[in-house]
Design an enzyme around this catalytic site. Sequence first.
Site, PDB file in Angstrom:
ATOM      1  N   LYS A  68       0.879  -1.164   0.000  1.00 52.35           N
ATOM      2  CA  LYS A  68       0.000   0.000   0.000  1.00 52.35           C
ATOM      3  C   LYS A  68       0.911   1.207   0.000  1.00 52.35           C
ATOM      4  O   LYS A  68       1.528   1.556   1.010  1.00 52.35           O
ATOM      5  CB  LYS A  68      -0.909   0.003   1.226  1.00 52.35           C
ATOM      6  CG  LYS A  68      -1.845   1.202   1.258  1.00 52.35           C
ATOM      7  CD  LYS A  68      -3.066   0.904   2.103  1.00 52.35           C
ATOM      8  CE  LYS A  68      -3.877   2.136   2.463  1.00 52.35           C
ATOM      9  NZ  LYS A  68      -4.126   3.107   1.431  1.00 52.35           N
ATOM     10  N   ARG A  93      -6.753  12.541  -6.508  1.00 54.86           N
ATOM     11  CA  ARG A  93      -7.931  11.759  -6.172  1.00 54.86           C
ATOM     12  C   ARG A  93      -9.075  12.649  -5.683  1.00 54.86           C
ATOM     13  O   ARG A  93     -10.238  12.397  -5.980  1.00 54.86           O
ATOM     14  CB  ARG A  93      -7.554  10.757  -5.081  1.00 54.86           C
ATOM     15  CG  ARG A  93      -8.708   9.961  -4.564  1.00 54.86           C
ATOM     16  CD  ARG A  93      -8.207   8.812  -3.686  1.00 54.86           C
ATOM     17  NE  ARG A  93      -9.318   8.003  -3.224  1.00 54.86           N
ATOM     18  CZ  ARG A  93      -9.969   8.205  -2.086  1.00 54.86           C
ATOM     19  NH1 ARG A  93      -9.629   9.217  -1.318  1.00 54.86           N
ATOM     20  NH2 ARG A  93     -10.967   7.431  -1.728  1.00 54.86           N
ATOM     21  N   LYS A 111      -5.895  -7.855  -3.351  1.00 60.10           N
ATOM     22  CA  LYS A 111      -6.995  -7.744  -4.302  1.00 60.10           C
ATOM     23  C   LYS A 111      -7.297  -9.131  -4.831  1.00 60.10           C
ATOM     24  O   LYS A 111      -6.365  -9.908  -5.068  1.00 60.10           O
ATOM     25  CB  LYS A 111      -6.581  -6.862  -5.488  1.00 60.10           C
ATOM     26  CG  LYS A 111      -6.082  -5.488  -5.103  1.00 60.10           C
ATOM     27  CD  LYS A 111      -5.537  -4.753  -6.317  1.00 60.10           C
ATOM     28  CE  LYS A 111      -4.900  -3.443  -5.857  1.00 60.10           C
ATOM     29  NZ  LYS A 111      -4.235  -2.719  -6.938  1.00 60.10           N
ATOM     30  N   LYS A 122      -3.018  -2.894   7.257  1.00 58.13           N
ATOM     31  CA  LYS A 122      -2.131  -1.804   7.671  1.00 58.13           C
ATOM     32  C   LYS A 122      -0.938  -2.283   8.496  1.00 58.13           C
ATOM     33  O   LYS A 122      -1.041  -3.243   9.256  1.00 58.13           O
ATOM     34  CB  LYS A 122      -2.925  -0.791   8.512  1.00 58.13           C
ATOM     35  CG  LYS A 122      -3.922   0.032   7.714  1.00 58.13           C
ATOM     36  CD  LYS A 122      -3.191   0.940   6.770  1.00 58.13           C
ATOM     37  CE  LYS A 122      -3.979   2.157   6.342  1.00 58.13           C
ATOM     38  NZ  LYS A 122      -4.354   3.091   7.384  1.00 58.13           N
TER      39      LYS A 122
HETATM   40  S1  IVH Z   1      -5.899  -0.126  -5.757  1.00 59.74           S
HETATM   41  C1  IVH Z   1     -10.048   0.483  -4.235  1.00 59.74           C
HETATM   42  N1  IVH Z   1      -3.460  -0.513  -4.985  1.00 59.74           N
HETATM   43  O1  IVH Z   1      -5.110   3.354  -1.283  1.00 59.74           O
HETATM   44  C2  IVH Z   1      -8.948  -0.198  -4.903  1.00 59.74           C
HETATM   45  N2  IVH Z   1      -4.611   1.367  -4.101  1.00 59.74           N
HETATM   46  O2  IVH Z   1      -7.636   3.170   0.177  1.00 59.74           O
HETATM   47  C3  IVH Z   1      -8.334   0.676  -5.896  1.00 59.74           C
HETATM   48  N3  IVH Z   1      -3.260   2.737  -2.588  1.00 59.74           N
HETATM   49  O3  IVH Z   1      -6.222   6.274  -2.376  1.00 59.74           O
HETATM   50  C4  IVH Z   1      -7.013   1.150  -5.490  1.00 59.74           C
HETATM   51  N4  IVH Z   1      -1.433   1.539  -2.740  1.00 59.74           N
HETATM   52  O4  IVH Z   1      -4.157   5.621  -3.542  1.00 59.74           O
HETATM   53  C5  IVH Z   1      -4.544   0.274  -4.865  1.00 59.74           C
HETATM   54  N5  IVH Z   1      -1.264  -0.982  -4.429  1.00 59.74           N
HETATM   55  C6  IVH Z   1      -2.340  -0.201  -4.326  1.00 59.74           C
HETATM   56  C7  IVH Z   1      -2.361   0.945  -3.506  1.00 59.74           C
HETATM   57  C8  IVH Z   1      -3.525   1.708  -3.416  1.00 59.74           C
HETATM   58  C9  IVH Z   1      -1.993   2.603  -2.198  1.00 59.74           C
HETATM   59  C10 IVH Z   1      -4.140   3.831  -2.141  1.00 59.74           C
HETATM   60  C11 IVH Z   1      -4.877   4.511  -3.212  1.00 59.74           C
HETATM   61  C12 IVH Z   1      -6.206   4.931  -2.615  1.00 59.74           C
HETATM   62  C13 IVH Z   1      -6.197   4.224  -1.314  1.00 59.74           C
HETATM   63  C14 IVH Z   1      -7.443   3.440  -1.162  1.00 59.74           C
END
Ligand code: IVH
Length: 663
Positions: free
Chosen positions: A108, A129, A285, A309
Site C-alpha cells: 500500500k 484523487r 486484491k 495496515k
Molecule cells: S488499488 C479500491 N493498490 O489506497 C482499490 N490502491 O484506500 C483501488 N493505494 O487512495 C485502489 N497503494 O491511492 C490500490 N497498491 C495499491 C495501492 C492503493 C496505495 C491507495 C490509493 C487509494 C487508497 C485506497
Amino acid sequence: MSALVDELNRHNRLYHVEDRPEITDAEYDRLYRELQELEAAHPSWARRDSPTRRVGAPAAEGFQTVRHRVPMLSMDNAMDEEAMRGFDERLRRLLHTQEPLEYAAQPKLDGAAVELVYADGALEVGATRGDGRTGEDVTANLRGVWSIPLVLDTRRIPAAGRISVRGEALLPVAAFERLNRERLERDEEPFANPRNAAAGALRQLRNVDRRRLAALEFRAYALAEGRPDDVRTETQILETLASWGFLIPPESEFCADVEEAIDYHARLLARRNALPVECDGSVLKLHRLDQQEEAGSLPRSPRWAIAFKFPPQQETTRVKAIEASVGRTGALTPVAVLEPVHVGGVTVTHASLHNQDEVDRKDVRVGDTVLIQRAGDVIPQVVMVVPGKRRRGARRYALPSHCPVCDTPTVRLEGEAVTRCPNLDCPAQLKNNVRHLASRGALDIDGLGEKLVDQLVEQGHVKRVSDVFALQRDTLAGLERMAEKSADNLMQALERARETSLSRFLIALGIRHVGGGVADLLADHFGDLDALVAASPEELAAVPGVGPTIAESVARFFAEKRNQREVARLRELNVRWQARAPRIARDGPLSGKSFVLTGTLDGLTRDEAKTRIEAAGGRVTSGVSKKTDYVVAGADPGTKLRKAEELELTILDQAAFEKLLAE
Ligand code: IVH
C-alpha cells in the site's frame, strides 16, 4: 529531430528512472536546447512525447476540477491476521465457493493517488484523487514526473480509446532525505514526510519547483478504463501497464490463498524500512477480475480489496535530555534523548532535531512529550511537541557555545543553518574520519571497529587519520581487551588495506560529496592521484558525471595544506595503488579542441573515434555550438551537420579526420 527526441528521452530515463546518467547535465542541456531550436523552426515536426512537453505551468488562478468517470474508491482496512481471514471468508461466502481464493498482493503505497487519462495513447489529463468523485487537474505538474509516459508504448499490447491508469505519485525516501537536507541548509522548514512532500509537489501553483517534481516517481497499480479484452487478472493488468511504459510496484506478488497473502504481509513488513519508497501496509486484491466483478463494490469501497495496515511509525514519548552530537564534518546536531519507545518494530531512544533553527521552530524542551516518527531508514525525527504537557519552568534549548568534545568555541556562519566545531583535529571528527577510513567501501580494514577506534583516539595513539598506518603491534597488544592474536590480525589487516585502488583511497579521504560512484569516475578519468590533485575546478567539472558542486569540493579539499600533508603521509606509510593511464591525455596535438561526431564512420565505431580523439588530447561533446572546433561528419549525418553549416564550423569528412589524427 526524431533521433534527438529518442536520445533525450533515453537520457531522461537513465537519469530520473534508472539513476545511472551517461552524460553530464551540461551536455543534456545542450541537446535539449538543440531540440528546442529545431522545434521552434519546425513546429509541425514536434513529437508528442518530446521532453519539451514536460514543462508548463498550471493555470495561475488555481486548478480546474476533474470528474473521475470511474470513481476512485477507498479501501477497507484490516488491522490483524484475523481480519484478513475474515475478509477471505466473507468473499468465499459471497462467491459461493469453498475453494481457496487467489489474491494479488501489493504494497500500500503511501504517496498521492493519481489518475492519468490517455486519449489515443497520449496523456490528456492527470488528476489528484480529491474526494474520489472529483479531483484537481494537475496535468502540467504531472508532466514533469519522468516515470509518467507522455505517450503509451502500445506495440506489444494494443490500447484503444480512452485509458485511465491509476497509481501513486511518490517521493522515494532517498530523494526525500536529500530535499530535506537541502531545505535545512537553506533555512527552510523540512517536509514532515515523503507523502506530504509528494502531494505538495503536485499541487504547486506558482514558482513551480521542477526539481521536486522530477524527484517524484509514479507507480501504476490499476486500470480503470481501457482494459484490453484478454486481460483477466491483476497480474495481467500489471503486465499491461508495464508494457505500456509504466513503473509498477516491483514488490507485487501472486498469492494462491489468504495464508500466502498473510505471509506476504509479514515479509513486506520485515523489509518495510529497506524499501526505496514508503508504504503503510499491504493491499490484497482478488486476483481474478471476473470474481472482482461478481463481488462488486459498496459506495465507498470495493468488496474485493482490503488494506492490511502496518503498525504506525509514529509514537509519543518524553524527552529526557537534549544533547549535541558532533559529526564527521564538525557539524553539531541537537539530538533528543528519549524515553525508549517502540515505533514500527524497533526501539527508539534518540531522535534528531537537525539544527538550532529546527529546535527553535518546534520549540522542543527537556521534559516535553513529543510525537516522533520513523520514515524509511531515516533517523527518527521529532514531529512536534504534544501541547499542554510542558513542565513549568522548562527552558528553551540552545546548542552549546563550545564543542562538547574538544571545548573549542563553536561557530555558525552568517546565513548557514549549521553550527560547527571548527577544530579539524577534534576527536569527534577524528573518530568519525577514522571509522570512515576503515569502513568497507573505503580501505576496508578488518577488525578496526568502533570501540577500538574510540580507544585509539582517546588514548592519543591516533591524533590524525594517517596515524592508523603508523600503529605498532605492541601498542595494539597493550590495549584493553586486545589479545596478542587480535593485534596480529589487525596488523595483517592494515597490511592488506595498504594495497588499495585509487577509487577506494579517494573514498577513504572523506571528501564531501565523493562517494563510490564519483570516486570511480575520478579515478577512471585521471588514472592517478597527482593528475587529479593538479586539476582545476573547471577540469574536474568537465569529467562526465561530475558537477560543479563536487568539483568545488574536491578542489577545495586538495587545496588545504593539512589535507596535502595527510595524503603525503599516507603514501609515505606505504598506502598504495596501481596507477592507470588517464582516460584523457591532457597534452596532445588536439589539446583543447572539441569535437562533435555525427553520422557513421567507415571501420570506426563512435567509441573508437572518441578514444582516438581523447588520446590526442581532444574532447568529444554531443551538441554542436559556436565553441565546437570540429564536426566530424560520416555517412548519413544527422541534424548536427546542418547546424554546423549554419554556424560555419570546420567540418571534417572521414579522410580529413583521419589525416588530422595522424598528424
Ligand atoms: S488499488 C479500491 N493498490 O489506497 C482499490 N490502491 O484506500 C483501488 N493505494 O487512495 C485502489 N497503494 O491511492 C490500490 N497498491 C495499491 C495501492 C492503493 C496505495 C491507495 C490509493 C487509494 C487508497 C485506497
